[in-house]
Design a protein around this motif. Sequence first.
Motif, PDB file in Angstrom:
ATOM      1  N   ASN A 260       0.847  -1.189   0.000  1.00 12.24           N
ATOM      2  CA  ASN A 260       0.000   0.000   0.000  1.00 12.24           C
ATOM      3  C   ASN A 260       0.885   1.242   0.000  1.00 12.24           C
ATOM      4  O   ASN A 260       1.786   1.353   0.829  1.00 12.24           O
ATOM      5  CB  ASN A 260      -0.907   0.039   1.239  1.00 12.24           C
ATOM      6  CG  ASN A 260      -1.808  -1.178   1.335  1.00 12.24           C
ATOM      7  OD1 ASN A 260      -1.545  -2.055   2.141  1.00 12.24           O
ATOM      8  ND2 ASN A 260      -2.840  -1.235   0.538  1.00 12.24           N
TER       9      ASN A 260
ATOM     10  N   ALA B 273       0.627   5.518  -0.220  1.00 10.51           N
ATOM     11  CA  ALA B 273      -0.064   6.810  -0.328  1.00 10.51           C
ATOM     12  C   ALA B 273       0.865   7.733  -1.110  1.00 10.51           C
ATOM     13  O   ALA B 273       1.659   8.493  -0.545  1.00 10.51           O
ATOM     14  CB  ALA B 273      -0.368   7.375   1.055  1.00 10.51           C
TER      15      ALA B 273
ATOM     16  N   SER C  30      -0.705  12.841  -0.952  1.00  9.59           N
ATOM     17  CA  SER C  30      -1.694  13.105   0.083  1.00  9.59           C
ATOM     18  C   SER C  30      -1.696  14.589   0.413  1.00  9.59           C
ATOM     19  O   SER C  30      -0.735  15.112   0.981  1.00  9.59           O
ATOM     20  CB  SER C  30      -1.388  12.275   1.337  1.00  9.59           C
ATOM     21  OG  SER C  30      -2.360  12.492   2.331  1.00  9.59           O
TER      22      SER C  30
ATOM     23  N   ASN D 269      -5.304  13.451  -3.837  1.00 14.54           N
ATOM     24  CA  ASN D 269      -4.856  12.225  -3.172  1.00 14.54           C
ATOM     25  C   ASN D 269      -4.701  11.118  -4.212  1.00 14.54           C
ATOM     26  O   ASN D 269      -5.509  11.004  -5.135  1.00 14.54           O
ATOM     27  CB  ASN D 269      -5.860  11.789  -2.108  1.00 14.54           C
ATOM     28  CG  ASN D 269      -5.898  12.734  -0.929  1.00 14.54           C
ATOM     29  OD1 ASN D 269      -5.078  12.652  -0.024  1.00 14.54           O
ATOM     30  ND2 ASN D 269      -6.863  13.649  -0.941  1.00 14.54           N
TER      31      ASN D 269
ATOM     32  N   ASP E 183      -3.727   6.947  -4.061  1.00 13.57           N
ATOM     33  CA  ASP E 183      -3.392   5.740  -3.299  1.00 13.57           C
ATOM     34  C   ASP E 183      -3.229   4.565  -4.254  1.00 13.57           C
ATOM     35  O   ASP E 183      -4.019   4.390  -5.188  1.00 13.57           O
ATOM     36  CB  ASP E 183      -4.496   5.421  -2.284  1.00 13.57           C
ATOM     37  CG  ASP E 183      -4.627   6.494  -1.228  1.00 13.57           C
ATOM     38  OD1 ASP E 183      -3.611   6.866  -0.633  1.00 13.57           O
ATOM     39  OD2 ASP E 183      -5.767   6.975  -1.009  1.00 13.57           O
TER      40      ASP E 183
END
Length: 292
Positions: free
Chosen positions: A63, A65, A68, A73, A75
């Motif tokens: 995972n 990010a 951000s 955003n 992801d």
Amino acid sequence: STEFEVGADLRLSKNRVGLDVAYYNRTTTNDILNAGISATSGFGSTQINVGELVNKGVELMLNVAAISSSKLNWDVTLNFANNVSEAVNLGNNAKGEPIQFLNYNESRVRQGERVRHIVGEQLGAIVGWTHATDANGNKIYTEDGMPVRSATANNILGYGRHPITAGLINSFSYKNLTLSFLIDVRQGGSIFSGTNWLAYRWGLHQETLDGRETGIKVSGVTAAGAPVNVTVPVTRLSDYWSRYSDITENIVYDASFAKLRELAIGFKLPKSALKKLPIESMAIQVVGRNLA
């Protein structure tokens, strides 16, 4: 069952990157599997307990990010798994002898091809006929150019299960707009095509267009080792393609794929547009699946 598993979890840069890894090795005894039986019994299969199965593999999930902020955003989630299930012991037959294989099922064309569980092999082996060859690997034909299949239909031609699976999810949001897509991957499995078996025999497969005007040139050897260099005439092409389709390996294909499984575009209405409505929030989304 006996199970052994090792896992690790890693988080970096204030939870911006996460990595989960697991390895497992599971042994199961007296597991329940379907086994094919004679159709004269009135049933196609029965459930039995098998001696021992081993299921092992590795799983990974990442995972990230990537971006951000208050407006934008991004992801990313990546998952990957490699799993192999193997038959170690299939038990004994009525005579007390070790069972070497169990037929799980057969294709709808019923020409000897099977999905089979075999001791020492992955579950779901596809077995069937191959094109007969001599000691040097030359394909064997009759003197008039007809393909000759192997002596038995017990040749492993692939496995019905995909040992490798993976997925990639990207999710974007910018102010009130959202975009996400999922790419799905399967690797390593095979498929027998009953549809193509019929298409070859009926002259509906694109490959059967070859030689319709002039015949098909065939080169190989006979079972006795004599060279074969003939042209199958147009009048015998139906026989040729019928025999070709009866060789299972000609109709087994790599079933690996990567697809755009889902694409979603959304818009969240601003609260200012909902002031006069008894609605707290509203979002509109368009979703497409299996697009490419």
